[in-house]
Design an enzyme around this catalytic site. Structure first.
Site, mmCIF file in Angstrom:
data_model
loop_
_atom_site.group_PDB
_atom_site.id
_atom_site.type_symbol
_atom_site.label_atom_id
_atom_site.label_comp_id
_atom_site.label_asym_id
_atom_site.label_seq_id
_atom_site.Cartn_x
_atom_site.Cartn_y
_atom_site.Cartn_z
ATOM 1 N N ASN A 9 0.869 -1.177 0.000
ATOM 2 C CA ASN A 9 0.000 0.000 0.000
ATOM 3 C C ASN A 9 0.908 1.230 0.000
ATOM 4 O OD1 ASN A 9 -1.806 2.035 0.477
ATOM 5 N ND2 ASN A 9 -2.428 1.328 2.518
ATOM 6 N N TRP A 10 0.987 1.866 -1.146
ATOM 7 C CA TRP A 10 1.901 3.010 -1.278
ATOM 8 C C TRP A 10 1.366 4.266 -0.594
ATOM 9 C CZ3 TRP A 10 4.082 3.160 -7.011
ATOM 10 C CH2 TRP A 10 4.785 1.968 -7.265
ATOM 11 N N LYS A 11 0.095 4.258 -0.224
ATOM 12 C CA LYS A 11 -0.529 5.430 0.420
ATOM 13 C C LYS A 11 -0.306 6.687 -0.454
ATOM 14 C CE LYS A 11 -0.014 3.044 4.787
ATOM 15 N NZ LYS A 11 0.114 3.101 6.245
ATOM 16 N N HIS A 94 -9.274 1.068 5.101
ATOM 17 C CA HIS A 94 -7.992 1.287 5.764
ATOM 18 C C HIS A 94 -8.188 2.225 6.961
ATOM 19 C CE1 HIS A 94 -3.877 2.423 6.593
ATOM 20 N NE2 HIS A 94 -3.525 1.316 5.952
ATOM 21 N N GLU A 96 -6.532 4.618 8.024
ATOM 22 C CA GLU A 96 -6.320 6.047 7.737
ATOM 23 C C GLU A 96 -7.568 6.647 7.087
ATOM 24 O OE1 GLU A 96 -2.651 5.383 5.654
ATOM 25 O OE2 GLU A 96 -1.758 4.772 7.558
ATOM 26 N N GLU A 166 -5.085 -4.941 10.597
ATOM 27 C CA GLU A 166 -4.026 -3.952 10.795
ATOM 28 C C GLU A 166 -4.262 -3.218 12.110
ATOM 29 O OE1 GLU A 166 -2.097 -2.685 6.850
ATOM 30 O OE2 GLU A 166 -3.943 -1.529 7.017
ATOM 31 N N GLY A 172 2.935 2.184 10.771
ATOM 32 C CA GLY A 172 3.877 3.280 10.603
ATOM 33 C C GLY A 172 4.626 3.642 11.874
ATOM 34 N N SER A 212 3.845 -2.323 10.197
ATOM 35 C CA SER A 212 5.298 -2.389 10.391
ATOM 36 C C SER A 212 5.907 -3.741 10.031
ATOM 37 C CB SER A 212 5.674 -1.992 11.823
ATOM 38 O OG SER A 212 5.282 -0.649 12.071
ATOM 39 N N GLY A 233 3.125 -1.161 4.206
ATOM 40 C CA GLY A 233 3.173 0.269 3.921
ATOM 41 C C GLY A 233 4.590 0.693 3.578
ATOM 42 N N GLY A 234 5.273 1.270 4.557
ATOM 43 C CA GLY A 234 6.600 1.851 4.341
ATOM 44 C C GLY A 234 7.570 0.965 3.566
HETATM 45 P P1 13P Z 1 3.375 0.264 7.614
HETATM 46 O O1 13P Z 1 3.873 -1.031 7.006
HETATM 47 O O2 13P Z 1 4.112 1.459 7.124
HETATM 48 O O3 13P Z 1 3.286 0.167 9.101
HETATM 49 O O4 13P Z 1 1.858 0.442 7.084
HETATM 50 C C1 13P Z 1 0.974 -0.599 7.182
HETATM 51 C C2 13P Z 1 -0.254 -0.240 6.436
HETATM 52 O O5 13P Z 1 -0.989 0.651 6.828
HETATM 53 C C3 13P Z 1 -0.550 -0.958 5.204
HETATM 54 O O6 13P Z 1 -1.832 -0.675 4.732
#
Ligand code: 13P
Length: 249
Positions: A9-11, A94, A96, A166, A172, A212, A233-234
């Site tokens: 997920n590149w956000k 998600h 967020e 999640e 994050g 993470s 994510g990251g």
């Molecule tokens: P991180 O891997 O950066 O913690 O993000 C997880 C995430 O929200 C994937 O959708």
């Protein structure tokens, strides 16, 4: 056997040229696992990404979509729009989106129905906040998120649903759920599915862990029997790190 999936997920990261660069890095990576691989770039780059990855086994997916067919919803993107640029799968719910854009169980249930109406696959995200875990309410919270948005579905719809647990406190933050915490929650989710839909749905539904996940912890998390992959994510923003996670299976 249920599908194993690693999705990035590149956000809200990567403009067009950064997307081009990351995709060309991804294309040089060697995949040694049998996990399905997905990436979710921003809306503006979906067309480019789906064209650039057309002949590969990396699927391009969307991070969100609206529940209406079309109309006066300024700034929103519909299922038909996504499908017209080659997208078959959408991430919904998600944390967020829930936290910053007021997405509720009710609006998510509508988005789920809309995606299924358009024969799209859904990666449905949910997870408790730190306070919920501190007070021991994590299972109650997760159960209600799943029930409220998904338990109106027919059994047959579940072949298009992937779940992604999640925990918000692990997104994050660099703080991962321990493999044992992930396994415990995934087993609970599968039990909840079994109670409502029976063994076949429970055993065939892919449940991803997100929060993470990094190259150095993926293997241990993925080794748990009810963890079927990850939503990353990251670490999905670097091709090498992402493929170390993909290949952790
Ligand atoms: P991180 O891997 O950066 O913690 O993000 C997880 C995430 O929200 C994937 O959708």
């Amino acid at each position: 056997m249920r599908a194993k999936i690693v999705a990035g997920n590149w956000k809200m990261n990567n403009d067009l040229s950064q997307t081009e660069a990351l995709i060309s890095d991804l294309r040089t990576q060697n995949k040694t696992s049998n996990a399905e691989v997905m990436i979710a770039p921003a809306f503006t780059n979906l067309w480019h990404a789906s064209e650039a990855l057309r002949s590969t086994d990396i699927e391009v997916v969307a991070q969100n979509m609206h529940f209406a067919d079309n109309g006066a919803y300024t700034g929103e993107v519909s299922a038909d729009m996504l499908k017209s640029v080659g997208i078959q799968t959408v991430i919904l719910g998600h944390s967020e989106r829930r936290a910053y854009f007021n997405e509720s169980d009710e609006s998510l249930a509508k988005k789920v129905d809309q995606a299924l109406k358009h024969s799209m696959r859904i990666i449905f995200c949910f997870g408790e906040e730190l306070n919920d875990r501190k007070s021991g309410n994590q299972e109650q919270v997760v159960e209600s998120q799943i029930k409220n948005a998904l338990f109106h579905l027919e059994e047959s719809s579940w072949s298009d649903i992937v779940l992604a647990y999640e925990p918000v406190w692990a997104i994050g933050t660099g703080e991962t759920a321990t493999p044992e915490q992930a396994q415990e929650m995934h087993a609970f989710i599968r039990k909840t599915l079994k109670e409502k839909y029976g063994e076949a749905v429970a055993e065939s539904t892919t449940i991803l862990y997100g929060g993470s996940v990094k190259p150095n912890n993926a293997k241990e998390i993925f080794s748990k029997p009810d963890v079927d992959g990850g939503l990353i994510g990251g670490a999905s923003l670097k091709a090498e790190d992402f493929f170390q996670i993909v290949n952790a299976f």
